[in-house]
Each structure stands twice: as C-alpha cells, then as structure tokens.
Design a protein around this motif. Structure first.
Motif, mmCIF file in Angstrom:
data_model
loop_
_atom_site.group_PDB
_atom_site.id
_atom_site.type_symbol
_atom_site.label_atom_id
_atom_site.label_comp_id
_atom_site.label_asym_id
_atom_site.label_seq_id
_atom_site.Cartn_x
_atom_site.Cartn_y
_atom_site.Cartn_z
ATOM 1 N N PRO A 309 0.797 -1.238 0.000
ATOM 2 C CA PRO A 309 0.000 0.000 0.000
ATOM 3 C C PRO A 309 0.823 1.279 0.000
ATOM 4 C CG PRO A 309 -0.086 -1.076 2.145
ATOM 5 C CD PRO A 309 0.561 -2.047 1.206
ATOM 6 N N THR A 310 2.075 1.213 0.439
ATOM 7 C CA THR A 310 2.890 2.431 0.487
ATOM 8 C C THR A 310 3.537 2.765 -0.848
ATOM 9 O OG1 THR A 310 4.841 1.184 1.217
ATOM 10 C CG2 THR A 310 3.404 2.098 2.927
ATOM 11 N N LEU A 311 3.538 1.830 -1.797
ATOM 12 C CA LEU A 311 4.210 2.043 -3.083
ATOM 13 C C LEU A 311 3.458 3.085 -3.910
ATOM 14 C CD1 LEU A 311 6.560 1.125 -4.870
ATOM 15 C CD2 LEU A 311 5.039 -0.594 -5.851
ATOM 16 N N LYS A 312 4.097 4.232 -4.129
ATOM 17 C CA LYS A 312 3.456 5.331 -4.846
ATOM 18 C C LYS A 312 4.107 5.636 -6.192
ATOM 19 C CE LYS A 312 0.729 5.876 -1.371
ATOM 20 N NZ LYS A 312 -0.650 5.341 -1.450
ATOM 21 N N GLU A 313 5.386 5.283 -6.339
ATOM 22 C CA GLU A 313 6.105 5.621 -7.569
ATOM 23 C C GLU A 313 6.802 4.379 -8.107
ATOM 24 O OE1 GLU A 313 9.643 8.686 -9.064
ATOM 25 O OE2 GLU A 313 8.569 9.023 -7.172
ATOM 26 N N LEU A 314 6.576 4.082 -9.388
ATOM 27 C CA LEU A 314 7.101 2.867 -9.993
ATOM 28 C C LEU A 314 7.704 3.180 -11.354
ATOM 29 C CD1 LEU A 314 7.387 -0.227 -9.939
ATOM 30 C CD2 LEU A 314 5.069 -0.372 -10.880
ATOM 31 N N GLY A 315 8.957 2.787 -11.522
ATOM 32 C CA GLY A 315 9.617 2.884 -12.819
ATOM 33 C C GLY A 315 9.966 1.482 -13.282
ATOM 34 N N ILE A 316 9.710 1.167 -14.536
ATOM 35 C CA ILE A 316 9.881 -0.213 -14.964
ATOM 36 C C ILE A 316 10.196 -0.303 -16.458
ATOM 37 C CG2 ILE A 316 7.414 -0.516 -15.397
ATOM 38 C CD1 ILE A 316 7.734 -3.338 -14.169
ATOM 39 N N THR A 331 -3.102 -0.503 -8.154
ATOM 40 C CA THR A 331 -4.015 0.642 -8.156
ATOM 41 C C THR A 331 -3.602 1.728 -7.173
ATOM 42 O OG1 THR A 331 -5.433 -0.516 -6.576
ATOM 43 C CG2 THR A 331 -5.959 -0.767 -8.908
ATOM 44 N N GLN A 332 -2.607 1.442 -6.321
ATOM 45 C CA GLN A 332 -2.152 2.443 -5.364
ATOM 46 C C GLN A 332 -1.070 3.356 -5.942
ATOM 47 O OE1 GLN A 332 -0.909 -0.474 -5.744
ATOM 48 N NE2 GLN A 332 0.924 -0.933 -4.554
ATOM 49 N N LYS A 354 -5.938 2.323 -17.517
ATOM 50 C CA LYS A 354 -7.257 2.724 -17.001
ATOM 51 C C LYS A 354 -7.557 2.058 -15.669
ATOM 52 C CE LYS A 354 -10.040 1.632 -20.289
ATOM 53 N NZ LYS A 354 -11.351 1.500 -20.978
ATOM 54 N N GLU A 355 -6.959 0.859 -15.454
ATOM 55 C CA GLU A 355 -7.220 0.120 -14.222
ATOM 56 C C GLU A 355 -6.505 0.728 -13.026
ATOM 57 O OE1 GLU A 355 -9.446 -2.205 -14.523
ATOM 58 O OE2 GLU A 355 -9.471 -1.857 -16.688
ATOM 59 N N MET A 356 -5.503 1.569 -13.271
ATOM 60 C CA MET A 356 -4.722 2.160 -12.176
ATOM 61 C C MET A 356 -5.409 3.447 -11.726
ATOM 62 S SD MET A 356 -0.896 1.371 -13.694
ATOM 63 C CE MET A 356 -0.061 1.704 -12.132
ATOM 64 N N SER A 357 -6.357 3.301 -10.842
ATOM 65 C CA SER A 357 -7.265 4.391 -10.491
ATOM 66 C C SER A 357 -6.589 5.554 -9.786
ATOM 67 C CB SER A 357 -8.399 3.851 -9.620
ATOM 68 O OG SER A 357 -7.880 3.179 -8.473
ATOM 69 N N SER A 358 -5.391 5.346 -9.208
ATOM 70 C CA SER A 358 -4.693 6.425 -8.500
ATOM 71 C C SER A 358 -3.632 7.096 -9.363
ATOM 72 C CB SER A 358 -4.037 5.884 -7.224
ATOM 73 O OG SER A 358 -4.996 5.353 -6.334
ATOM 74 N N TRP A 374 -2.398 9.571 -27.997
ATOM 75 C CA TRP A 374 -3.255 10.605 -27.410
ATOM 76 C C TRP A 374 -4.664 10.064 -27.184
ATOM 77 C CZ3 TRP A 374 0.026 13.544 -25.505
ATOM 78 C CH2 TRP A 374 1.115 14.064 -26.208
ATOM 79 N N ALA A 375 -5.139 9.250 -28.114
ATOM 80 C CA ALA A 375 -6.479 8.676 -27.962
ATOM 81 C C ALA A 375 -6.534 7.749 -26.750
ATOM 82 C CB ALA A 375 -6.879 7.930 -29.229
ATOM 83 N N THR A 376 -5.465 6.976 -26.537
ATOM 84 C CA THR A 376 -5.436 6.040 -25.409
ATOM 85 C C THR A 376 -5.305 6.782 -24.085
ATOM 86 O OG1 THR A 376 -4.397 4.378 -26.831
ATOM 87 C CG2 THR A 376 -4.285 4.026 -24.458
ATOM 88 N N LEU A 377 -4.408 7.772 -24.031
ATOM 89 C CA LEU A 377 -4.225 8.520 -22.785
ATOM 90 C C LEU A 377 -5.481 9.302 -22.420
ATOM 91 C CD1 LEU A 377 -0.562 9.874 -23.057
ATOM 92 C CD2 LEU A 377 -1.406 7.786 -21.975
ATOM 93 N N GLY A 378 -6.249 9.687 -23.409
ATOM 94 C CA GLY A 378 -7.482 10.409 -23.120
ATOM 95 C C GLY A 378 -8.507 9.571 -22.371
ATOM 96 N N LYS A 379 -8.256 8.266 -22.270
ATOM 97 C CA LYS A 379 -9.177 7.383 -21.548
ATOM 98 C C LYS A 379 -8.736 7.134 -20.106
ATOM 99 C CE LYS A 379 -10.209 4.976 -25.883
ATOM 100 N NZ LYS A 379 -10.099 3.691 -26.626
ATOM 101 N N VAL A 380 -7.518 7.599 -19.754
ATOM 102 C CA VAL A 380 -6.998 7.396 -18.393
ATOM 103 C C VAL A 380 -7.380 8.625 -17.584
ATOM 104 C CG1 VAL A 380 -4.989 6.774 -17.012
ATOM 105 C CG2 VAL A 380 -5.102 6.078 -19.415
ATOM 106 N N LYS A 381 -8.587 8.627 -17.069
ATOM 107 C CA LYS A 381 -9.199 9.838 -16.513
ATOM 108 C C LYS A 381 -8.482 10.416 -15.304
ATOM 109 C CE LYS A 381 -12.585 9.598 -19.481
ATOM 110 N NZ LYS A 381 -12.713 10.590 -20.577
#
Length: 510
Positions: A309-316, A331-332, A354-358, A374-381
């Motif tokens: 739950p503490t993981l806020k930043e991820l580079g991969i 999702t965190q 889109k599944e990564m709500s945070s 751009w079309a795909t990123l426009g769906k990541v609200k």
C-alpha cells in the motif's frame, strides 16, 4: 474488698498545622546585555529561551580567535553551537585552545565543528566532559587521527557523529563501538571505509539506525543482515540491487526507495515478492531486461507489488504487454515511468492504465507518440501530469501526429502538466490545448507556433508556467497574453534566454 479501677483516658492534643509557605523559586537570570554586546561584536547570531537566556549560538564562518570564545563561559544554558568553517575567514585564530571554552558548556547537546582545518586530536580532549552532547559534526577536519577515537568514546550520549572528509580510517570504529547511544554515523569513504569481515565486528556492536559513506562490494552485501538495528540502507539510494540480494535488506524497515535489477529478466520476477517485507517502500525502479526465448513469463513478483500500500512511484522497463497487464493491478501507484519494448508493444496497449485508479503522473518513451497514444491517454481519466522520456542520445526527429489528436486531452478532467518540448505543435494544436482548462504547466519549447496562435491560450485561467524557448514569439505578444493570465510565469529566449515575464504576486497570493 471491692476493687476500684480508675480508668484514665488520655486525649492527644490536636495538632496545630502550620501552613507551609512555598518559597518561590527565583526566575533564572537572563543573559546580560554586556554579554549580548560581546556576541554582537563577534558577528554571532543567537536565540534566547523564555527566561531570556541564550541557548542557541551560530558562529559559522566568523573571524574568531581562541580568546573570543571566552564569552561562552557567560552562557551556561547554551545547548547548540555552530562553529562551521571558521578557518575559511581571513584573520581567524581558531585552534585546539579555543575548544577549552566549548568544553565548559555542560548542557551542550549539538556541536558543529566541521571544516576547521586547524583542529587536532588534542582539541577533542577538551570536549570529553560534554556528557550531554548528542550531535557532533567533524566533517572536513582532516587533521584528526584515529587516536581521537579515545576522546569520542567519552561522549556517551552521542547519537549522531559525522566524520566525512576526515583522515580517519576503519581503525577508529573499535573506539566508536563503545558509544551506547550512537544511531547515525557518517564515515569517510575516501579512506577505505569498506564493509568487510573486519569492519562488521565493531559496526554490529553499535545501535546504528543510519550509516552513511560506507563502501560495499556486492559480495559483502550479506554482511548488512548483521546490522540488525539499521532503518535505512547504508549505501546510495540509486545503487542497483540484484533481485537475489533483496533478502539481505528486508530487515531494514524504513527503506523508502530501491533500484532493483532482475537477474533472470522478466522470465522470473518471483524475487520481488520479498519487497512486501518493506513496510515503507514508496519508490521502486525495476530493470527487467528481455525475456529468455522459450521461457514462460513468471508474473508473481509483479503481481505482489499490488499488495504494497505504500508504493506510490514505480519505474519499470523493458515493458511488454503481459508485464503492463500485471502492474496495472497496482491501483495504489500514483507515478509511473515506463520504458517499453517497442518490438512487443503498441501505444494502444496503454489502455491497461485505465485500471490504475490512482495514477496521476505518467512518463513514457517519446517513440510512442502518435495519434493512437493521445487517444489512449485520453481514456486514463485520473492523469494529471504527462511527460516523455527522450532517451540518450535524444531522438532528433519530432514525433509525428495530427494536431487534431490533441483534442483527446480535453477528456482528462484533472490534467495539470503537459510536456510537449520538441513536439511539432502548431497554432492548430494550441487551439485544442487552449480548451484544456485545468492546465497549470505547459512546455512547448521549439514549437513552430506564431503570435496569433499563442493568444489561444488566454482562457487557461489556472496556468502557472508556460515555456516556449526556441519559438518565434514576440515579447509584445507574450505580454498581451500575460494580461489575460497574470498568474502565469512566461519564459522564452528573448535577450539570450534571460527574459522572463513573472507571475503577478497580487494574483498568486490571493
């Protein structure tokens, strides 16, 4: 004979209670004006407590002589003294003899003597009586020898000791192991302060929570497991740790950042499951490498990250579609930096985000930029920041896309920051960006925009920073735009890059 018994009843006289008059303790005497005048003459800064007594004294980089410090004898309540870098000022005569006066401050808890080249082991002997001293910085005092360890061992309340850029060697560690409260130790890596079978013996006798400056070879990383009280890693946070070395670190409870490389590539991520033992890990960078041909993907370690739950930043990286699907369960995570395997990845695959709500902050490779992106990123609200990794050497050709595709960004209700540096954004593109009303930061360096097109941004009432270095915008046009958005700092390369239109403070401070 009749016996007559006389009964005597004794009555104890009531005690008369005399009221006890509490003697009021006299108020502590404040530091005299004469003493304050002496401090002022020296150029010192100070703070006083509620009784008017000096308890904090700042003497950094002052032209002091040893006798100037006699004033310390008039300051018995002082708990903090900073004497950093006195040697750097012309006319100083601060030597070991000056420490005689420092040694009179029996309530001293914090002492900074760093970067004073004249101090030697003899001076530290004057400080042995400071039994309440908790913090001591000797960094840059290169004339100390390992023999000073005998004096340091007398400072039994020390919790923090800094010895960077000194001449001390690993031999001093034996003396320091006698300090029962030492929690934070910074040593001098230049003198061969390596973690090995010899240095680990005195180090594990210390109650260390933080250890800085120690050099550690990969083969000696297992020794870290013997430092049971450590709360932070004893090496630079950017160091790459192999996944099969994680077991040596999982007892270090306050690790907040790690860079991990998978030794078997994405074919086996199982070692990452050990990261769940780090309850405060916030930032994680994972180098995956390419999957081995014919070896099935093991996603177990990546899926385990979702349970942190503490993981806020991820580079991969390198990311393919199965990897992205696995980390989409995190999702965190709020900040994500992806380095994708272009041979196995398309911009539309980012739909898993889109599944990564945070998720608020996304960085992807500039090679992915296209209409589909751009079309795909426009769906990541949830996105608030979008930026791009340009690699090294940077990609020279600007990414191709139609200006109309920028309209998709208007679907992001929380978008605040957008990095389009080096992109071929035209006036048409500015028209679409001008409708992203939540924007606070917009980077447009080297964009082929015109004066007329720039004014399409005038409705961005939340914009705080706008850059367009390398454009052909006239300053008069920028000033006109600033009238519409006075809270915005506008930068361009007028006058060789030194001209900036600053935000109107009367607006920003409301």
């Amino acid at each position: 004979m009749t016996a007559v018994c006389a009964v005597y009843v004794w009555h104890r006289a009531a005690e008369v209670k005399t009221p006890v008059v509490q003697q009021k303790e006299p108020s502590p005497a404040p530091t005299s004006q004469a003493t304050l005048d002496k401090l002022k003459q020296l150029g010192a800064r100070w703070k006083r407590n509620q009784h008017g007594q000096v308890y904090w004294l700042f003497l950094k980089r002052l032209p002091l002589a040893d006798d100037d410090l006699m004033v310390l004898r008039e300051l018995p309540e002082v708990q903090t003294v900073t004497l950093r870098g006195v040697h750097t000022i012309k006319g100083n005569h601060f030597t070991d003899d000056g420490l005689r006066h420092v040694g009179q401050l029996k309530k001293l808890r914090y002492l900074d003597l760093s970067v004073n080249y004249q101090l030697t082991d003899a001076g530290l002997r004057h400080l042995e009586s400071l039994k309440q001293l908790e913090y001591l910085d000797l960094s840059g005092c290169h004339r100390f020898s390992d023999a000073c360890g005998a004096s340091l061992a007398q400072l039994t309340s020390l919790r923090t000791l800094k010895l960077r850029q000194t001449s001390l060697t690993p031999d001093v560690l034996t003396a320091l192991s006698q300090l029962p409260e030492l929690k934070h130790l910074a040593v001098n890596y230049a003198k061969g302060m390596w973690l090995n079978e010899n240095t680990i013996v005195p180090l594990e006798e210390m109650p260390l929570e933080e250890l800085e400056g120690l050099l550690i070879k990969d083969e000696n990383l297992p020794l870290i497991a013997r430092l049971k009280s450590l709360k932070l890693v004893p090496f630079e946070q950017d160091r790459l740790i192999k996944d099969d070395q994680l077991s040596y670190l999982i007892h270090i409870s306050q690790i907040k950042k790690l860079n991990v490389v998978l030794t078997r590539g994405i074919s086996d991520t199982s070692q990452l499951k050990q990261l769940r033992m780090l309850p405060e890990l916030e930032t994680l960078s994972i180098s995956l490498g390419k999957s081995s041909a014919g070896v099935p993907l093991d996603r177990s370690g990546l899926l385990a990250l979702a349970k942190m739950p503490t993981l806020k930043e991820l580079g991969i990286g390198l990311v393919n579609v199965p990897v992205l699907e696995a980390i989409s369960h995190c999702t965190q995570v709020q900040k994500l930096n992806l380095n994708v395997d272009r041979s196995q990845f398309q911009p539309t695959d980012l739909v898993y985000l889109k599944e990564m709500s945070s998720l608020k902050d996304l960085t992807v490779q500039i090679a992915l930029v296209s209409d589909d992106l751009w079309a795909t990123l426009g769906k990541v609200k949830s996105l608030e920041e979008i930026s791009f990794n340009r690699g090294w050497p940077p990609q020279k050709e600007p990414p191709p896309f139609s200006m109309a595709s920028l309209k998709q960004l208007q679907n992001l209700p929380h978008l605040k920051g957008l990095d389009l540096n080096g992109f071929p954004v035209t006036d048409e593109g500015l028209g679409y960006l001008g409708q992203c009303r939540t924007l606070e930061r917009l980077e447009l360096n080297n964009a082929p925009i015109t004066n007329a097109g720039l004014l399409q941004l005038r409705h961005l009432e939340h914009l705080k920073r706008l850059n367009f270095y390398g454009s052909k915008i006239d300053m008069d046009t920028a000033v006109e735009l600033h009238r519409f958005i006075p809270q915005c700092r506008i930068e361009d390369n007028w006058c060789c890059g030194c001209m900036t239109i600053y935000a109107d403070r009367s607006v920003t401070q409301k």
